[in-house]
Design an enzyme around this catalytic site. Structure first.
Site, PDB file in Angstrom:
ATOM      1  N   HIS A  30      16.721  91.922  -1.209  1.00 40.38           N
ATOM      2  CA  HIS A  30      15.637  90.974  -0.948  1.00 40.38           C
ATOM      3  C   HIS A  30      14.323  91.697  -1.275  1.00 40.38           C
ATOM      4  O   HIS A  30      14.251  92.925  -1.254  1.00 40.38           O
ATOM      5  CB  HIS A  30      15.706  90.487   0.503  1.00 40.38           C
ATOM      6  CG  HIS A  30      16.844  89.514   0.719  1.00 40.38           C
ATOM      7  ND1 HIS A  30      16.663  88.166   0.878  1.00 40.38           N
ATOM      8  CD2 HIS A  30      18.188  89.709   0.769  1.00 40.38           C
ATOM      9  CE1 HIS A  30      17.831  87.563   1.028  1.00 40.38           C
ATOM     10  NE2 HIS A  30      18.789  88.483   0.973  1.00 40.38           N
ATOM     11  N   ASN A  43      15.640  86.743  -2.168  1.00 39.51           N
ATOM     12  CA  ASN A  43      16.244  87.731  -3.064  1.00 39.51           C
ATOM     13  C   ASN A  43      15.257  88.030  -4.185  1.00 39.51           C
ATOM     14  O   ASN A  43      14.406  87.214  -4.510  1.00 39.51           O
ATOM     15  CB  ASN A  43      17.489  87.144  -3.750  1.00 39.51           C
ATOM     16  CG  ASN A  43      18.717  87.250  -2.901  1.00 39.51           C
ATOM     17  OD1 ASN A  43      19.271  86.246  -2.494  1.00 39.51           O
ATOM     18  ND2 ASN A  43      19.159  88.453  -2.641  1.00 39.51           N
ATOM     19  N   CYS A  55      17.081  84.980   5.113  1.00 41.08           N
ATOM     20  CA  CYS A  55      18.203  84.712   6.002  1.00 41.08           C
ATOM     21  C   CYS A  55      17.641  84.178   7.302  1.00 41.08           C
ATOM     22  O   CYS A  55      16.775  84.812   7.920  1.00 41.08           O
ATOM     23  CB  CYS A  55      19.022  85.975   6.261  1.00 41.08           C
ATOM     24  SG  CYS A  55      20.305  85.718   7.500  1.00 41.08           S
ATOM     25  N   HIS A  97      22.257  93.799  -3.617  1.00 41.29           N
ATOM     26  CA  HIS A  97      21.738  92.491  -3.165  1.00 41.29           C
ATOM     27  C   HIS A  97      20.439  92.783  -2.425  1.00 41.29           C
ATOM     28  O   HIS A  97      20.433  93.029  -1.224  1.00 41.29           O
ATOM     29  CB  HIS A  97      22.800  91.850  -2.261  1.00 41.29           C
ATOM     30  CG  HIS A  97      22.422  90.542  -1.647  1.00 41.29           C
ATOM     31  ND1 HIS A  97      23.009  89.338  -2.003  1.00 41.29           N
ATOM     32  CD2 HIS A  97      21.552  90.230  -0.653  1.00 41.29           C
ATOM     33  CE1 HIS A  97      22.504  88.358  -1.271  1.00 41.29           C
ATOM     34  NE2 HIS A  97      21.621  88.871  -0.438  1.00 41.29           N
ATOM     35  N   ARG A 123      22.518  79.170  -2.658  1.00 40.88           N
ATOM     36  CA  ARG A 123      23.008  79.508  -1.315  1.00 40.88           C
ATOM     37  C   ARG A 123      21.991  80.376  -0.566  1.00 40.88           C
ATOM     38  O   ARG A 123      21.325  79.904   0.352  1.00 40.88           O
ATOM     39  CB  ARG A 123      24.372  80.228  -1.424  1.00 40.88           C
ATOM     40  CG  ARG A 123      25.156  80.292  -0.105  1.00 40.88           C
ATOM     41  CD  ARG A 123      24.722  81.376   0.864  1.00 40.88           C
ATOM     42  NE  ARG A 123      24.791  82.717   0.290  1.00 40.88           N
ATOM     43  CZ  ARG A 123      24.249  83.788   0.881  1.00 40.88           C
ATOM     44  NH1 ARG A 123      23.608  83.668   2.034  1.00 40.88           N
ATOM     45  NH2 ARG A 123      24.331  84.991   0.321  1.00 40.88           N
ATOM     46  N   ASP A 124      21.827  81.615  -0.986  1.00 41.11           N
ATOM     47  CA  ASP A 124      20.947  82.512  -0.233  1.00 41.11           C
ATOM     48  C   ASP A 124      19.514  82.011  -0.299  1.00 41.11           C
ATOM     49  O   ASP A 124      18.737  82.197   0.639  1.00 41.11           O
ATOM     50  CB  ASP A 124      21.034  83.934  -0.807  1.00 41.11           C
ATOM     51  CG  ASP A 124      20.676  85.001   0.202  1.00 41.11           C
ATOM     52  OD1 ASP A 124      20.311  84.664   1.341  1.00 41.11           O
ATOM     53  OD2 ASP A 124      20.745  86.192  -0.143  1.00 41.11           O
TER      54      ASP A 124
HETATM   55  P1  HMG Z   1      30.125  80.663  17.007  1.00 36.94           P
HETATM   56  O1  HMG Z   1      29.163  79.654  17.539  1.00 36.94           O
HETATM   57  O2  HMG Z   1      30.440  81.865  17.851  1.00 36.94           O
HETATM   58  O3  HMG Z   1      31.479  79.984  16.496  1.00 36.94           O
HETATM   59  O4  HMG Z   1      29.565  81.174  15.613  1.00 36.94           O
HETATM   60  P2  HMG Z   1      32.576  79.106  17.166  1.00 36.94           P
HETATM   61  O5  HMG Z   1      33.846  79.511  16.571  1.00 36.94           O
HETATM   62  O6  HMG Z   1      32.425  79.136  18.666  1.00 36.94           O
HETATM   63  O7  HMG Z   1      32.219  77.638  16.638  1.00 36.94           O
HETATM   64  C1  HMG Z   1      31.079  76.910  17.071  1.00 36.94           C
HETATM   65  C2  HMG Z   1      31.205  75.483  16.547  1.00 36.94           C
HETATM   66  O8  HMG Z   1      31.147  75.467  15.120  1.00 36.94           O
HETATM   67  C3  HMG Z   1      32.521  74.810  16.900  1.00 36.94           C
HETATM   68  O9  HMG Z   1      32.268  73.432  17.005  1.00 36.94           O
HETATM   69  C4  HMG Z   1      33.382  75.044  15.696  1.00 36.94           C
HETATM   70  O10 HMG Z   1      34.396  74.096  15.539  1.00 36.94           O
HETATM   71  C5  HMG Z   1      32.367  74.932  14.594  1.00 36.94           C
HETATM   72  P3  HMG Z   1      32.208  72.687  18.423  1.00 36.94           P
HETATM   73  O11 HMG Z   1      33.525  72.952  19.054  1.00 36.94           O
HETATM   74  O12 HMG Z   1      31.069  73.373  19.154  1.00 36.94           O
HETATM   75  O13 HMG Z   1      31.903  71.275  18.077  1.00 36.94           O
HETATM   76  N1  HMG Z   1      32.710  75.733  13.401  1.00 36.94           N
HETATM   77  C6  HMG Z   1      32.515  75.335  12.130  1.00 36.94           C
HETATM   78  N2  HMG Z   1      32.025  74.211  11.601  1.00 36.94           N
HETATM   79  C7  HMG Z   1      31.950  74.146  10.247  1.00 36.94           C
HETATM   80  N3  HMG Z   1      32.320  75.157   9.439  1.00 36.94           N
HETATM   81  C8  HMG Z   1      32.807  76.299   9.942  1.00 36.94           C
HETATM   82  C9  HMG Z   1      32.929  76.420  11.333  1.00 36.94           C
HETATM   83  N4  HMG Z   1      33.354  77.409  12.132  1.00 36.94           N
HETATM   84  C10 HMG Z   1      33.229  76.982  13.393  1.00 36.94           C
HETATM   85  N5  HMG Z   1      33.146  77.292   9.110  1.00 36.94           N
HETATM   86  C11 HMG Z   1      30.015  81.911  13.366  1.00 36.94           C
HETATM   87  C12 HMG Z   1      30.256  82.139  14.850  1.00 36.94           C
HETATM   88  C13 HMG Z   1      30.507  83.112  12.602  1.00 36.94           C
HETATM   89  C14 HMG Z   1      30.759  80.646  12.918  1.00 36.94           C
HETATM   90  C15 HMG Z   1      28.483  81.728  13.173  1.00 36.94           C
HETATM   91  O14 HMG Z   1      27.855  82.821  13.739  1.00 36.94           O
HETATM   92  C16 HMG Z   1      28.071  81.628  11.718  1.00 36.94           C
HETATM   93  O15 HMG Z   1      28.470  80.751  10.973  1.00 36.94           O
HETATM   94  N6  HMG Z   1      27.205  82.546  11.256  1.00 36.94           N
HETATM   95  C17 HMG Z   1      26.728  82.524   9.886  1.00 36.94           C
HETATM   96  C18 HMG Z   1      25.246  82.297   9.853  1.00 36.94           C
HETATM   97  C19 HMG Z   1      24.803  82.269   8.404  1.00 36.94           C
HETATM   98  O16 HMG Z   1      25.282  81.465   7.623  1.00 36.94           O
HETATM   99  N7  HMG Z   1      23.857  83.174   8.028  1.00 36.94           N
HETATM  100  C20 HMG Z   1      23.350  83.219   6.698  1.00 36.94           C
HETATM  101  C21 HMG Z   1      24.344  83.719   5.695  1.00 36.94           C
HETATM  102  S1  HMG Z   1      24.556  85.495   5.719  1.00 36.94           S
HETATM  103  C22 HMG Z   1      23.268  86.078   4.708  1.00 36.94           C
HETATM  104  O17 HMG Z   1      22.442  85.321   4.295  1.00 36.94           O
HETATM  105  C23 HMG Z   1      23.289  87.524   4.293  1.00 36.94           C
HETATM  106  C24 HMG Z   1      23.719  87.733   2.822  1.00 36.94           C
HETATM  107  O18 HMG Z   1      22.891  87.004   1.931  1.00 36.94           O
HETATM  108  C25 HMG Z   1      23.653  89.230   2.468  1.00 36.94           C
HETATM  109  C26 HMG Z   1      22.328  89.876   2.903  1.00 36.94           C
HETATM  110  O19 HMG Z   1      21.257  89.458   2.434  1.00 36.94           O
HETATM  111  O20 HMG Z   1      22.425  90.777   3.753  1.00 36.94           O
HETATM  112  C27 HMG Z   1      25.169  87.268   2.604  1.00 36.94           C
HETATM  113 MG    MG Z   2      20.904  87.704   1.298  1.00 34.26          MG
END
Ligand code: HMG
Ligand code: MG
Length: 287
Positions: free
Chosen positions: A207, A247, A238, A205, A13-14
């Protein structure tokens, strides 16, 4: 007997989420299945996020459907909202992970919301997980440094960690998202979080952008943490955190823990094979 420290494998995933080349689904499944033979208690497999946000994770349901579940391993997925939660449940996730930011700048970039709004969006996810009896893990990102807002005050991390605990997260993973933490800043952050939460509820966690992840693990071990996230081959980053590298590599963390006299319980032959597989999946460098 040596004390156990758990390595929570994040590579699929990450790690993979940051690769620009779309990796074929069977290759992702093969990586998860190989990792499943290494003895991990928990592996984070994928994330149910909008494909427009992270195209690499668009095959989350297919990956979950294709993996062979190893007995003794629990499979986690990341989700940002209720829609993702329902997809994760349908895919048979054992653990659902939710995530929030300790800084407003990264919250906006990664979640398109303020910290308060993102927590409000996660509340129904936590409620559903509680009702369904699904294990819930929480992440706090940018726990020492934010690529947009600069240094993160420790109290901001403590506040978000406590909010995730109050929502029902059994474990909170503290993310140095861009790998700029130093032992002193990680220690100060942990001191603040540990005012509210015991070390058994926390994971590190880290990186490894600046090569300090193992030093940051060491200060966390001294603070009593016994769970660390890592990615085979040091994969990842990310997509919404400019400059973030992967990581800490699972193989480096395992060797470090073993040298320090801790037991991680992993089969290192398989870990090295998985690290080689992970590196091979990486985007080929530009010619
Ligand atoms: P948004 O654009 O404000 O959301 O994003 P929305 O609710 O307006 O939805 C936009 C579109 O996506 C819509 O479709 C929804 O239906 C669809 P449309 O009407 O435009 O056709 N949608 C979905 N589709 C599939 N699965 C879903 C889903 N939800 C809505 N679950 C949102 C807001 C939070 C969804 C967005 O900002 C987001 O997903 N962000 C996550 C980005 C991400 O994955 N980043 C990497 C992971 S975090 C990380 O790596 C850090 C970590 O490792 C820890 C660290 O290192 O710090 C965990
Ligand atoms: Mg991470």
């Amino acid at each position: 007997m040596a004390e156990r420290v758990e390595i929570f494998e994040m590579g699929p995933r990450d790690g993979l989420q940051n690769e620009r080349r779309l990796i074929p689904t069977p290759d992702k499944i093969a990586l998860v299945d190989l990792l499943g033979r290494a003895g991990f208690a928990r592996i984070e497999v994928t994330s149910f996020v909008p494909p427009a946000w992270v195209p690499q994770m668009a095959d989350a349901a297919q990956v979950m459907a294709g993996i062979a579940r190893a007995p003794g391993t629990r499979y986690a997925v990341l989700t940002p909202n209720l829609r993702g939660y329902h997809a994760a449940r349908a895919a048979g996730a054992d653990i659902v992970a939710i995530f929030a930011s300790a800084s407003e700048g990264f919250s906006r970039a990664n979640l398109n919301a303020t910290i308060a709004d993102s927590l409000a969006r996660l509340a129904p996810v936590a409620e559903a997980a509680r009702a369904d009896g699904v294990a819930l893990r929480g992440y706090v990102s940018v726990v020492t440094d934010c690529p947009f807002d600069g240094p993160t005050p420790p109290y901001s991390v403590a506040r978000v960690a406590a909010a995730l605990r109050d929502m029902g997260c059994s474990e909170i993973s503290l993310g140095d998202t861009i790998g700029q933490g130093r032992p002193e800043t990680v220690d100060a952050m942990l001191a603040a979080v540990l005012d509210d939460l015991p070390p058994e509820r926390l994971a590190g966690h880290y990186h490894d952008t600046a090569g300090r992840a193992l030093a940051n693990v060491d200060v966390s071990l001294a603070r009593g943490l016994r769970v660390f996230d890592a990615a085979v081959g040091g994969l990842g980053g990310c997509p919404y955190a400019p400059g973030a590298a992967g990581n800490v590599a699972t193989e480096a963390l395992a060797a470090h823990l073993a040298a320090r006299g801790f037991d991680h319980g992993l089969d290192m032959d398989i870990i090295h094979r998985a690290a080689a597989m992970a590196r091979a999946l990486r985007e080929a460098p530009d010619a």
